[in-house]
Design a protein around this motif. Structure first.
Motif, PDB file in Angstrom:
ATOM      1  N   SER A 171      -4.928  27.857 -13.027  1.00  0.00           N
ATOM      2  CA  SER A 171      -3.903  26.593 -13.322  1.00  0.00           C
ATOM      3  C   SER A 171      -4.703  25.536 -13.238  1.00  0.00           C
ATOM      4  O   SER A 171      -5.416  25.358 -12.128  1.00  0.00           O
ATOM      5  CB  SER A 171      -2.897  26.733 -12.243  1.00  0.00           C
ATOM      6  OG  SER A 171      -2.092  27.838 -12.499  1.00  0.00           O
ATOM      7  N   VAL A 172      -4.511  24.452 -14.287  1.00  0.00           N
ATOM      8  CA  VAL A 172      -5.150  23.347 -14.030  1.00  0.00           C
ATOM      9  C   VAL A 172      -3.992  22.112 -14.428  1.00  0.00           C
ATOM     10  O   VAL A 172      -3.187  22.511 -15.239  1.00  0.00           O
ATOM     11  CB  VAL A 172      -6.257  23.105 -15.238  1.00  0.00           C
ATOM     12  CG1 VAL A 172      -6.673  21.735 -15.418  1.00  0.00           C
ATOM     13  CG2 VAL A 172      -7.212  24.035 -15.053  1.00  0.00           C
ATOM     14  N   THR A 173      -3.782  21.043 -13.456  1.00  0.00           N
ATOM     15  CA  THR A 173      -2.901  20.109 -13.700  1.00  0.00           C
ATOM     16  C   THR A 173      -3.585  19.083 -14.635  1.00  0.00           C
ATOM     17  O   THR A 173      -4.563  18.501 -13.935  1.00  0.00           O
ATOM     18  CB  THR A 173      -2.469  19.546 -12.248  1.00  0.00           C
ATOM     19  OG1 THR A 173      -2.050  20.576 -11.620  1.00  0.00           O
ATOM     20  CG2 THR A 173      -1.549  18.453 -12.453  1.00  0.00           C
ATOM     21  N   VAL A 174      -3.041  18.668 -15.590  1.00  0.00           N
ATOM     22  CA  VAL A 174      -3.583  17.720 -16.497  1.00  0.00           C
ATOM     23  C   VAL A 174      -2.571  16.374 -16.232  1.00  0.00           C
ATOM     24  O   VAL A 174      -1.341  16.364 -16.658  1.00  0.00           O
ATOM     25  CB  VAL A 174      -3.383  17.725 -18.032  1.00  0.00           C
ATOM     26  CG1 VAL A 174      -4.134  16.841 -18.692  1.00  0.00           C
ATOM     27  CG2 VAL A 174      -4.211  19.290 -18.096  1.00  0.00           C
ATOM     28  N   ASN A 175      -3.120  15.247 -15.601  1.00  0.00           N
ATOM     29  CA  ASN A 175      -2.177  14.116 -15.098  1.00  0.00           C
ATOM     30  C   ASN A 175      -1.908  13.445 -16.372  1.00  0.00           C
ATOM     31  O   ASN A 175      -0.920  12.425 -16.260  1.00  0.00           O
ATOM     32  CB  ASN A 175      -2.945  13.213 -14.079  1.00  0.00           C
ATOM     33  CG  ASN A 175      -2.896  14.114 -12.857  1.00  0.00           C
ATOM     34  OD1 ASN A 175      -2.089  14.984 -12.444  1.00  0.00           O
ATOM     35  ND2 ASN A 175      -3.916  13.935 -11.973  1.00  0.00           N
ATOM     36  N   THR A 176      -2.615  13.443 -17.431  1.00  0.00           N
ATOM     37  CA  THR A 176      -2.598  12.255 -18.489  1.00  0.00           C
ATOM     38  C   THR A 176      -2.354  13.166 -19.836  1.00  0.00           C
ATOM     39  O   THR A 176      -2.676  12.620 -21.001  1.00  0.00           O
ATOM     40  CB  THR A 176      -3.981  11.770 -18.727  1.00  0.00           C
ATOM     41  OG1 THR A 176      -5.200  12.732 -18.868  1.00  0.00           O
ATOM     42  CG2 THR A 176      -4.213  10.609 -17.538  1.00  0.00           C
ATOM     43  N   CYS A 181       4.399   8.804 -16.568  1.00  0.00           N
ATOM     44  CA  CYS A 181       4.178   9.611 -15.436  1.00  0.00           C
ATOM     45  C   CYS A 181       5.177   8.944 -14.606  1.00  0.00           C
ATOM     46  O   CYS A 181       5.362   7.796 -14.351  1.00  0.00           O
ATOM     47  CB  CYS A 181       2.834   9.594 -14.935  1.00  0.00           C
ATOM     48  SG  CYS A 181       2.600  10.261 -13.322  1.00  0.00           S
ATOM     49  N   ARG A 182       5.779   9.743 -13.778  1.00  0.00           N
ATOM     50  CA  ARG A 182       6.812   9.338 -12.995  1.00  0.00           C
ATOM     51  C   ARG A 182       6.132   9.490 -11.563  1.00  0.00           C
ATOM     52  O   ARG A 182       5.634  10.480 -11.226  1.00  0.00           O
ATOM     53  CB  ARG A 182       8.096  10.438 -12.853  1.00  0.00           C
ATOM     54  CG  ARG A 182       9.304   9.555 -12.146  1.00  0.00           C
ATOM     55  CD  ARG A 182      10.673  10.629 -11.949  1.00  0.00           C
ATOM     56  NE  ARG A 182      10.024  11.845 -11.160  1.00  0.00           N
ATOM     57  CZ  ARG A 182      10.992  12.679 -11.202  1.00  0.00           C
ATOM     58  NH1 ARG A 182      12.272  12.798 -11.825  1.00  0.00           N
ATOM     59  NH2 ARG A 182      10.687  13.820 -10.249  1.00  0.00           N
ATOM     60  N   TRP A 236       9.832   6.007  -9.916  1.00  0.00           N
ATOM     61  CA  TRP A 236       9.816   5.155 -11.186  1.00  0.00           C
ATOM     62  C   TRP A 236       8.774   5.440 -12.053  1.00  0.00           C
ATOM     63  O   TRP A 236       8.201   6.420 -11.839  1.00  0.00           O
ATOM     64  CB  TRP A 236       9.262   3.632 -10.496  1.00  0.00           C
ATOM     65  CG  TRP A 236       8.160   3.687 -10.104  1.00  0.00           C
ATOM     66  CD1 TRP A 236       6.955   3.419 -10.561  1.00  0.00           C
ATOM     67  CD2 TRP A 236       7.601   3.996  -8.562  1.00  0.00           C
ATOM     68  NE1 TRP A 236       5.649   3.390  -9.747  1.00  0.00           N
ATOM     69  CE2 TRP A 236       6.140   3.772  -8.378  1.00  0.00           C
ATOM     70  CE3 TRP A 236       8.665   4.292  -7.639  1.00  0.00           C
ATOM     71  CZ2 TRP A 236       5.830   4.031  -7.182  1.00  0.00           C
ATOM     72  CZ3 TRP A 236       7.920   4.658  -6.449  1.00  0.00           C
ATOM     73  CH2 TRP A 236       6.450   4.474  -6.100  1.00  0.00           C
ATOM     74  N   TRP A 237       8.693   4.980 -13.224  1.00  0.00           N
ATOM     75  CA  TRP A 237       7.841   5.636 -14.496  1.00  0.00           C
ATOM     76  C   TRP A 237       7.077   4.340 -14.771  1.00  0.00           C
ATOM     77  O   TRP A 237       7.029   3.343 -14.640  1.00  0.00           O
ATOM     78  CB  TRP A 237       8.697   5.754 -15.775  1.00  0.00           C
ATOM     79  CG  TRP A 237       9.588   7.119 -15.358  1.00  0.00           C
ATOM     80  CD1 TRP A 237      10.743   7.154 -14.804  1.00  0.00           C
ATOM     81  CD2 TRP A 237       9.176   8.481 -15.905  1.00  0.00           C
ATOM     82  NE1 TRP A 237      11.149   8.403 -14.759  1.00  0.00           N
ATOM     83  CE2 TRP A 237      10.258   9.263 -15.566  1.00  0.00           C
ATOM     84  CE3 TRP A 237       8.175   8.971 -16.463  1.00  0.00           C
ATOM     85  CZ2 TRP A 237      10.264  10.556 -15.676  1.00  0.00           C
ATOM     86  CZ3 TRP A 237       8.262  10.385 -16.712  1.00  0.00           C
ATOM     87  CH2 TRP A 237       9.171  11.058 -16.479  1.00  0.00           C
ATOM     88  N   ILE A 238       5.617   5.038 -15.124  1.00  0.00           N
ATOM     89  CA  ILE A 238       4.477   3.943 -15.351  1.00  0.00           C
ATOM     90  C   ILE A 238       3.858   4.356 -16.921  1.00  0.00           C
ATOM     91  O   ILE A 238       3.958   5.663 -17.085  1.00  0.00           O
ATOM     92  CB  ILE A 238       3.488   3.831 -14.218  1.00  0.00           C
ATOM     93  CG1 ILE A 238       2.807   5.060 -13.948  1.00  0.00           C
ATOM     94  CG2 ILE A 238       3.892   3.181 -13.203  1.00  0.00           C
ATOM     95  CD1 ILE A 238       1.490   4.960 -13.125  1.00  0.00           C
ATOM     96  N   LYS A 239       3.031   3.587 -17.300  1.00  0.00           N
ATOM     97  CA  LYS A 239       2.319   4.011 -18.449  1.00  0.00           C
ATOM     98  C   LYS A 239       1.157   2.831 -18.636  1.00  0.00           C
ATOM     99  O   LYS A 239       1.360   1.696 -18.419  1.00  0.00           O
ATOM    100  CB  LYS A 239       3.432   3.654 -19.832  1.00  0.00           C
ATOM    101  CG  LYS A 239       2.629   4.007 -21.181  1.00  0.00           C
ATOM    102  CD  LYS A 239       3.424   3.814 -22.094  1.00  0.00           C
ATOM    103  CE  LYS A 239       2.974   3.881 -23.654  1.00  0.00           C
ATOM    104  NZ  LYS A 239       3.809   4.026 -24.786  1.00  0.00           N
ATOM    105  N   ASP A 245      -3.940   2.963 -12.372  1.00  0.00           N
ATOM    106  CA  ASP A 245      -2.384   2.581 -12.486  1.00  0.00           C
ATOM    107  C   ASP A 245      -1.343   3.117 -11.686  1.00  0.00           C
ATOM    108  O   ASP A 245      -0.513   2.242 -11.008  1.00  0.00           O
ATOM    109  CB  ASP A 245      -2.053   2.775 -14.267  1.00  0.00           C
ATOM    110  CG  ASP A 245      -2.777   2.312 -15.079  1.00  0.00           C
ATOM    111  OD1 ASP A 245      -3.110   0.998 -15.085  1.00  0.00           O
ATOM    112  OD2 ASP A 245      -3.644   3.054 -15.552  1.00  0.00           O
ATOM    113  N   ASN A 246      -1.672   4.245 -11.114  1.00  0.00           N
ATOM    114  CA  ASN A 246      -0.896   4.971  -9.971  1.00  0.00           C
ATOM    115  C   ASN A 246      -1.116   3.971  -8.870  1.00  0.00           C
ATOM    116  O   ASN A 246       0.061   3.775  -8.318  1.00  0.00           O
ATOM    117  CB  ASN A 246      -1.420   6.310 -10.051  1.00  0.00           C
ATOM    118  CG  ASN A 246      -0.428   7.075  -9.225  1.00  0.00           C
ATOM    119  OD1 ASN A 246       0.119   6.537  -8.232  1.00  0.00           O
ATOM    120  ND2 ASN A 246      -0.245   8.595  -9.280  1.00  0.00           N
ATOM    121  N   LEU A 247      -2.201   3.749  -8.247  1.00  0.00           N
ATOM    122  CA  LEU A 247      -2.192   3.343  -7.092  1.00  0.00           C
ATOM    123  C   LEU A 247      -1.973   1.838  -7.376  1.00  0.00           C
ATOM    124  O   LEU A 247      -1.370   1.382  -6.324  1.00  0.00           O
ATOM    125  CB  LEU A 247      -3.810   3.379  -6.504  1.00  0.00           C
ATOM    126  CG  LEU A 247      -4.309   4.601  -6.503  1.00  0.00           C
ATOM    127  CD1 LEU A 247      -5.847   4.574  -6.092  1.00  0.00           C
ATOM    128  CD2 LEU A 247      -3.715   5.371  -5.064  1.00  0.00           C
TER     129      LEU A 247
END
Length: 331
Positions: A171-176, A181-182, A236-239, A245-247
């Motif tokens: 399994s691989v998590t693709v954050n982008t 992203c919430r 909350w959601w960001i783009k 951007d997450n941090l």
């Protein structure tokens, strides 16, 4: 001696005559092979052109182009050998190739496994170059997808080389993988504070930040009545959903909520607390759990009044003094 020289000369003449007889076939085979080499190079260029619309086209086009070129050259080699040696059948070549392939497969099993996994990753594209992924204990940005391994760069500037077979079978998590992203964070308020007011103030703080998306809208949910706080989750959601951007958004959201709740409106953000009950062990009800102060009284029994430790110490001192005086009188 003359007989040996004659025999050698006869063999040489036989070889020369055989070579001269095969010379037209050799020339024809060379011409055909050169033409096939040219065709193979054009096929390689065509495959690279057809895959250039992909983000990973640099590797995918190179790999598929080399495969197509290699297969074409192999077919050309078979044709050339059949022209030079007419007795050599295509079935014999295929059989020889199959035996060699099995031997090579056993000898280079891991390499071939990674190679095939790399081809499938490049074709199916579960992640692409410049994506940010999480694999087991590694997290970073994909720098390159090779036929043997995938290279990622961690956020602290280290390079990780991961075999493609592991990436393809785990399994691989693709954050982008998606545009948005919430994110979420839990904040505890005091039990005496107004929950609905705190929730509205949290929403106001989140809406005041420009990077936070209005659609999907942020929300706040009461999650838990904990030991020393009421825990409220802010989402909350960001783009775009990248690590930096997450941090940045997390820093701004937490800072704005703390300022809005604690500084501007005096809402408590409690620390974990414990209640410790001291018992001096000098009461008449000692040993009776239904009547001790630190225990829960059973039924409607009367709860004993608390005693101060200083009073208990005074009583002990007086009792000891009486004992000493009684001892002196007796003596």
């Amino acid at each position: 001696m003359n007989a040996e020289i004659s025999t050698s000369w006869y063999k040489f003449q036989s070889i020369a005559n055989s070579f001269i007889a095969l010379l037209p076939n050799i020339i024809l085979a060379l011409i055909i092979f050169i033409i096939i080499l040219f065709i193979a190079s054009r096929i390689k260029a065509l495959v690279k052109r057809l895959t250039r619309n992909r983000r990973s086209a640099r590797n995918l086009g190179l790999v598929l182009g080399r495969l197509a070129q290699g297969v074409t050259i192999l077919v050309g080699l078979f044709i050339a050998l059949s022209i030079i040696i007419p007795s050599l059948k295509a079935g014999d070549l295929v059989q020889l190739l199959g035996i060699s392939g099995v031997a090579i497969g056993f000898g280079f099993r891991d390499i071939l496994q990674n190679f095939l996994a790399g081809i499938l990753i490049l074709l199916t594209e579960p992640f692409q170059i410049d994506d940010q992924i999480v694999f087991k204990g590694f997290e970073g940005t994909v720098e390159n997808i090779q036929t043997r391994a995938t290279i990622i760069r961690t956020y602290d500037g280290r390079r990780i080389v991961i075999p493609n077979s592991e990436l393809f079978t785990n399994s691989v998590t693709v954050n982008t993988a998606f545009d948005n992203c919430r994110l979420e964070y839990d904040i505890g308020i005091g039990y005496a504070d107004d929950i609905y007011l705190a929730k509205q103030l949290m929403l106001d703080a989140v809406h005041s930040i420009d990077e936070i998306l209005k659609d999907p809208a942020p929300d706040v949910l009461v999650m838990e009545l904990a030991g020393s706080s009421v825990n409220i989750r802010v989402r909350w959601w960001i783009k775009p959903p990248r690590r930096a951007d997450n941090l940045s958004s997390r820093d701004k959201v937490i800072s704005a909520i703390k300022q809005k709740l604690y500084v501007e409106n005096g809402i408590d953000l409690p620390y974990p607390t414990q209640q410790i009950l001291f018992h001096d062990q000098t009461e008449e009800t000692d040993g009776n759990r239904s009547r001790q102060r630190e225990g829960w009284p059973a039924g409607k029994s009367e709860v004993p009044k608390p005693h101060r430790i200083s009073d208990s110490l005074s009583l002990l001192a007086k009792a000891r003094s009486l004992e000493d005086n009684n001892g002196k009188v007796d003596s």
